[in-house]
Design an enzyme around this catalytic site. Structure first.
Site, PDB file in Angstrom:
ATOM      1  N   SER A 102     -42.755  -9.731  -4.020  1.00  0.00           N
ATOM      2  CA  SER A 102     -43.109 -11.032  -3.161  1.00  0.00           C
ATOM      3  C   SER A 102     -43.988 -10.841  -2.168  1.00  0.00           C
ATOM      4  O   SER A 102     -44.044  -9.592  -1.678  1.00  0.00           O
ATOM      5  CB  SER A 102     -42.108 -11.952  -2.573  1.00  0.00           C
ATOM      6  OG  SER A 102     -42.510 -12.956  -2.092  1.00  0.00           O
ATOM      7  N   TYR A 110     -33.832 -11.693   1.630  1.00  0.00           N
ATOM      8  CA  TYR A 110     -34.981 -11.956   0.666  1.00  0.00           C
ATOM      9  C   TYR A 110     -36.222 -10.914   0.967  1.00  0.00           C
ATOM     10  O   TYR A 110     -36.903 -10.124   0.005  1.00  0.00           O
ATOM     11  CB  TYR A 110     -35.489 -13.288   0.582  1.00  0.00           C
ATOM     12  CG  TYR A 110     -36.789 -13.679  -0.565  1.00  0.00           C
ATOM     13  CD1 TYR A 110     -36.147 -13.428  -1.821  1.00  0.00           C
ATOM     14  CD2 TYR A 110     -37.998 -13.730  -0.406  1.00  0.00           C
ATOM     15  CE1 TYR A 110     -36.970 -13.811  -2.861  1.00  0.00           C
ATOM     16  CE2 TYR A 110     -38.832 -13.811  -1.333  1.00  0.00           C
ATOM     17  CZ  TYR A 110     -38.349 -13.861  -2.427  1.00  0.00           C
ATOM     18  OH  TYR A 110     -39.165 -14.038  -3.679  1.00  0.00           O
ATOM     19  N   LYS A 170     -37.541  -7.614  -1.084  1.00  0.00           N
ATOM     20  CA  LYS A 170     -38.754  -7.446  -1.579  1.00  0.00           C
ATOM     21  C   LYS A 170     -39.465  -6.291  -1.147  1.00  0.00           C
ATOM     22  O   LYS A 170     -40.279  -5.478  -1.888  1.00  0.00           O
ATOM     23  CB  LYS A 170     -39.383  -8.636  -1.560  1.00  0.00           C
ATOM     24  CG  LYS A 170     -38.878  -9.914  -2.546  1.00  0.00           C
ATOM     25  CD  LYS A 170     -38.644  -9.622  -3.879  1.00  0.00           C
ATOM     26  CE  LYS A 170     -38.207 -10.935  -4.777  1.00  0.00           C
ATOM     27  NZ  LYS A 170     -38.240 -10.749  -6.209  1.00  0.00           N
TER      28      LYS A 170
HETATM   29  P1  NAD Z   1     -37.080 -19.377 -11.009  1.00  0.00           P
HETATM   30  O1  NAD Z   1     -35.899 -19.645 -10.353  1.00  0.00           O
HETATM   31  O2  NAD Z   1     -37.737 -20.534 -11.849  1.00  0.00           O
HETATM   32  O3  NAD Z   1     -37.017 -18.201 -12.142  1.00  0.00           O
HETATM   33  C1  NAD Z   1     -35.908 -17.202 -11.801  1.00  0.00           C
HETATM   34  C2  NAD Z   1     -35.038 -16.946 -13.124  1.00  0.00           C
HETATM   35  O4  NAD Z   1     -34.067 -15.831 -12.969  1.00  0.00           O
HETATM   36  C3  NAD Z   1     -34.345 -18.179 -13.458  1.00  0.00           C
HETATM   37  O5  NAD Z   1     -34.220 -18.478 -14.849  1.00  0.00           O
HETATM   38  C4  NAD Z   1     -32.999 -17.556 -13.110  1.00  0.00           C
HETATM   39  O6  NAD Z   1     -31.816 -18.080 -13.651  1.00  0.00           O
HETATM   40  C5  NAD Z   1     -33.040 -16.103 -13.352  1.00  0.00           C
HETATM   41  N1  NAD Z   1     -31.872 -15.371 -12.811  1.00  0.00           N
HETATM   42  C6  NAD Z   1     -31.330 -15.363 -11.496  1.00  0.00           C
HETATM   43  N2  NAD Z   1     -30.443 -14.495 -11.145  1.00  0.00           N
HETATM   44  C7  NAD Z   1     -30.346 -13.589 -12.219  1.00  0.00           C
HETATM   45  C8  NAD Z   1     -29.763 -12.509 -12.496  1.00  0.00           C
HETATM   46  N3  NAD Z   1     -28.851 -12.233 -12.075  1.00  0.00           N
HETATM   47  N4  NAD Z   1     -29.928 -12.173 -13.932  1.00  0.00           N
HETATM   48  C9  NAD Z   1     -30.857 -12.468 -14.723  1.00  0.00           C
HETATM   49  N5  NAD Z   1     -31.420 -13.408 -14.535  1.00  0.00           N
HETATM   50  C10 NAD Z   1     -31.399 -14.092 -13.263  1.00  0.00           C
HETATM   51  O7  NAD Z   1     -38.070 -18.502 -10.001  1.00  0.00           O
HETATM   52  P2  NAD Z   1     -39.585 -17.905 -10.000  1.00  0.00           P
HETATM   53  O8  NAD Z   1     -40.372 -18.301  -9.054  1.00  0.00           O
HETATM   54  O9  NAD Z   1     -40.092 -18.045 -11.498  1.00  0.00           O
HETATM   55  O10 NAD Z   1     -39.179 -16.410  -9.906  1.00  0.00           O
HETATM   56  C11 NAD Z   1     -39.386 -15.324 -10.562  1.00  0.00           C
HETATM   57  C12 NAD Z   1     -39.857 -14.126  -9.690  1.00  0.00           C
HETATM   58  O11 NAD Z   1     -41.016 -14.166  -8.649  1.00  0.00           O
HETATM   59  C13 NAD Z   1     -38.668 -13.784  -8.609  1.00  0.00           C
HETATM   60  O12 NAD Z   1     -38.454 -12.285  -8.592  1.00  0.00           O
HETATM   61  C14 NAD Z   1     -38.980 -14.345  -7.568  1.00  0.00           C
HETATM   62  O13 NAD Z   1     -38.371 -13.728  -6.240  1.00  0.00           O
HETATM   63  C15 NAD Z   1     -40.587 -14.024  -7.259  1.00  0.00           C
HETATM   64  N6  NAD Z   1     -41.417 -15.063  -6.647  1.00  0.00           N
HETATM   65  C16 NAD Z   1     -41.762 -16.048  -6.587  1.00  0.00           C
HETATM   66  C17 NAD Z   1     -42.439 -16.887  -5.798  1.00  0.00           C
HETATM   67  C18 NAD Z   1     -42.340 -18.234  -5.826  1.00  0.00           C
HETATM   68  O14 NAD Z   1     -43.041 -18.815  -4.966  1.00  0.00           O
HETATM   69  N7  NAD Z   1     -41.884 -18.882  -6.872  1.00  0.00           N
HETATM   70  C19 NAD Z   1     -43.080 -16.156  -4.658  1.00  0.00           C
HETATM   71  C20 NAD Z   1     -42.880 -14.938  -4.619  1.00  0.00           C
HETATM   72  C21 NAD Z   1     -42.053 -14.135  -5.594  1.00  0.00           C
END
Ligand code: NAD
Length: 295
Positions: free
Chosen positions: A144, A157, A161
């Site tokens: 992230s 968090y 990351k």
């Molecule tokens: P999201 O919540 O829509 O999707 C994340 C998925 O991971 C969910 O379906 C959840 O059920 C699953 N999950 C959670 N814990 C788990 C576990 N222990 N084992 C297996 N699956 C698990 O979120 P997203 O934004 O699509 O996140 C995807 C990645 O992107 C993450 O690593 C997040 O930190 C990163 N990210 C997201 C953003 C943002 O703004 N959305 C920004 C920076 C980084």
């Protein structure tokens, strides 16, 4: 350009958000998709949605923080496919915003368990798997922008990351040192993307529950609204398009908000070198930079 046709991609956290977006985009390019997720209901629904699009996709229940769960998932994948070409080491969570002195140890254990141990297991298990294959593999791990400088109220968090970025860099550095080219490693550092991540607390496992603070659903404003634009929020489709383009370029470092993240990296590096106060992403004027720099 990557040719995904007929290849196999495993996507952790593929039931929602960026993971689901990648599953859809790669599936439409003819890739065989395996989505894994801890949320079984959402995972099964995602599998149906992908199949309805004509995509060859299957769902496996998987908790990335649990090593045995990785072994089980890999055994199931091996029954179906002789090779895996891509691991999107994507699943992650965000805990509630809370200052350091109010955090309980279970907050740290939950966040580091999923966001650090999860990607570490993925890198270990799939490096071993791909090293033994005839074909080359790619492991694309999601960190992230929160990795590049401190983030008040989101310490766990941000720490998790930051560690993930260094982890991927170490994997690639050692691959270079030992001239191992079976696996190419990349790390994705997204900015704010319109997903369900801020509701991670709703699915927090009971063993890490914080009974003081019952989770509440957060309805975030989307990309294109004033609130969404404040942090330069973009849609999943836009984020996935940017990520896939940089995978095509063969990049190690992949961004969804390159200039915004670059600005933070430069300011944090200058704070370190000139001994200034560290940058705090909570108070950075994202709106200003997002508007000025978003590409
Ligand atoms: P999201 O919540 O829509 O999707 C994340 C998925 O991971 C969910 O379906 C959840 O059920 C699953 N999950 C959670 N814990 C788990 C576990 N222990 N084992 C297996 N699956 C698990 O979120 P997203 O934004 O699509 O996140 C995807 C990645 O992107 C993450 O690593 C997040 O930190 C990163 N990210 C997201 C953003 C943002 O703004 N959305 C920004 C920076 C980084």
């Amino acid at each position: 350009m990557e040719d995904y046709k007929g290849k196999v991609a495993v996507i952790t956290g593929g039931a929602s958000g960026i993971g689901f977006g990648i599953a859809l985009a790669l599936g439409q390019k003819g890739c065989n998709i395996v989505i894994t997720d801890i949320n079984v209901k959402a995972g099964k629904a995602a599998e149906i949605k992908l199949n309805e699009e004509g995509i060859k996709a299957s769902f496996i229940e998987h908790d990335i923080s649990n090593e045995n769960s990785w072994d089980t998932a890999i055994e199931m994948i091996k029954l179906k496919f002789s090779e895996v070409h891509y691991l999107f080491n994507n699943a992650g969570i965000v805990n509630r915003a809370v200052p350091l002195n109010k955090m309980i140890i279970k907050d740290w254990q939950w966040v580091l368990g999923v966001n650090l141990w999860g990607p570490l297991f993925g890198l270990r298990k799939f490096t071993e798997l791909m090293d033994g294959q005839a074909v080359q593999g790619r492991i694309i791990t999601t960190a992230s922008t929160a990795a590049v400088a401190p983030f008040s109220k989101w310490a766990a968090y941000s720490v998790s990351k930051a560690a993930v970025v260094r982890l991927v860099e170490n994997y690639q550095a050692e691959a270079n040192l030992y001239k191992k080219d079976k696996v190419k490693y990349s790390v994705v550092m997204p900015g704010v993307v319109e997903t369900n991540i801020f509701n991670s607390e709703l699915n927090r496992p009971s063993e890490y529950a914080n009974s003081d603070v019952p989770p509440k659903e957060i309805i975030a404003k989307g990309a294109g609204t004033a609130e969404g634009d404040t942090a330069g929020k973009i849609s999943v489709e836009k984020a996935v398009e940017r990520i896939l383009k940089q995978i095509d370029y063969g990049y190690t470092y992949i961004y969804t908000h390159r200039d915004l993240t670059a600005m933070l990296i430069i300011e944090q590096a200058s704070a370190m070198l000139l001994n200034k106060a560290p940058v705090d992403q909570l108070v950075v004027d994202y709106a200003y930079y997002a508007k000025k720099m978003q590409r």
